[in-house]
Design an enzyme around this catalytic site. Sequence first.
Site, mmCIF file in Angstrom:
data_model
loop_
_atom_site.group_PDB
_atom_site.id
_atom_site.type_symbol
_atom_site.label_atom_id
_atom_site.label_comp_id
_atom_site.label_asym_id
_atom_site.label_seq_id
_atom_site.Cartn_x
_atom_site.Cartn_y
_atom_site.Cartn_z
ATOM 1 N N GLU A 197 -0.154 -6.033 -3.103
ATOM 2 C CA GLU A 197 1.250 -6.248 -3.446
ATOM 3 C C GLU A 197 1.422 -7.021 -4.747
ATOM 4 O OE1 GLU A 197 3.565 -7.730 -0.216
ATOM 5 O OE2 GLU A 197 3.125 -6.021 1.064
ATOM 6 N N LYS A 222 12.463 -3.655 7.648
ATOM 7 C CA LYS A 222 11.726 -2.603 6.948
ATOM 8 C C LYS A 222 12.254 -1.255 7.406
ATOM 9 C CE LYS A 222 7.409 -5.269 6.549
ATOM 10 N NZ LYS A 222 6.047 -5.445 7.104
#
Length: 437
Positions: free
Chosen positions: A206, A341
């Site tokens: 990430e 999410k």
Amino acid sequence: MEGFKIKSVKARQVFDSRANPTVEVDITLKDGTVGRGIVPSGASTGLFEAVELRDGEETFDGKGVSKAIHHVNEQLAPLLLDMDVRDQKAIDSRLIEIDGTPNKSRLGANAILGCSMAACWAGANYYKVPLYRYLGGSAANKLPVPMVQIIGGGAHADNVIDIQDFLVIPTSAPTFSEGYEMVVNVYNAAKMIFKGAGKPVSIADEGGLWPTGFQSNEEGLKLLCESIELAGYTPGQDLGIALDIASSEFYDPERGTYRLELEKKTLTKEEMVGMLSDWVDNYPIISIEDGMSELDWEGNLLLTQKLGKKIQLIGDDLFTTNIERIRKGVEMKVDNAVLIKMNQIGTITETIETIEFTQNHGYLPVVSARSGETEDCTIVHLAIATNAGQLKVGSAARSERTAKWNEVLRIEEALGSSARYPSKGVFAAAGIQFNQY
């Protein structure tokens, strides 16, 4: 002319930031308007997420998405034709109905979400308005506080350190752009510390720094404090620390214990809570995600009783963007925030409903990306459309991450004086009173 009706739906295989295939869907309306969505994918996934359909064949190490693409083009597309793109709820309801399973396992959540995302973008483009305005109306003007990864560990860095994310949150900045500038400065300071110690600077999934040469998990906390100070800020005043423990990754459900491999320690749930509590006492930690396993409700309750009034406690794997699991958390008084999410639940409508449920029950929504991301910026608009208040998309490096942060900067500019930025006030809704450092 009914230009707002769906003329065609087309899915294709594209690739995410981990070089894995993913699903992209285009929806074209009768007036020629196009909407596009690209589906993200996670590395550390919860047991209770909607099912991401992969091919399981030799190509792409089993991670191909040709089955999901076939389902879009052959099963979903014909049943979406001529639908009114302005009715997102009806489109998502039809997608759910066609699949017919509670976890979207027949057609795949990646097939369904791709269609849902493309439809909402087509609707926004039809009206020629930004997606956040299309979904949120005139009240959508709260910019999110950024939660930014500095060190990436756990499943995002081959488990060289147990804790998955070491992050910072700006707490003294009056605007998003000033807050993001602060975390960028901290990120660059952390790189300087790594280089000064002779450690190679590598990048995790990430965009965070790869934790080379750490002897303990606590070293990550010390490095964050050093980085904040080197950047010219005061830990606990200008920036706070956030952790994603991702504890389900090292939980033994048979023994009810947590194994910290880096330190060769095995902890009971009480000892795990004690360790996290000690960290909160000794470092300016203001947020912990998945401090206990998704299977350990008792441990999560113990952690909430210990820290729930002091810091933000986020459920990710525990809740999986699922209203019924969040409802259980509310009833048990477990955690005080929910990671949101889209691909954990599978449609835009269900995601928005989950955010609203979270807010209505006094929990804080934190809209999040996945470790396998793309240039798609839907979650940025979703966070602003729902006035969620917080956004977690990874680090300040890698273009699939900066694409999203840059989109917030553009929206901040477009909103001008009407933009609201909550800074550390975003945590007040959950009754959190931070320690002073």
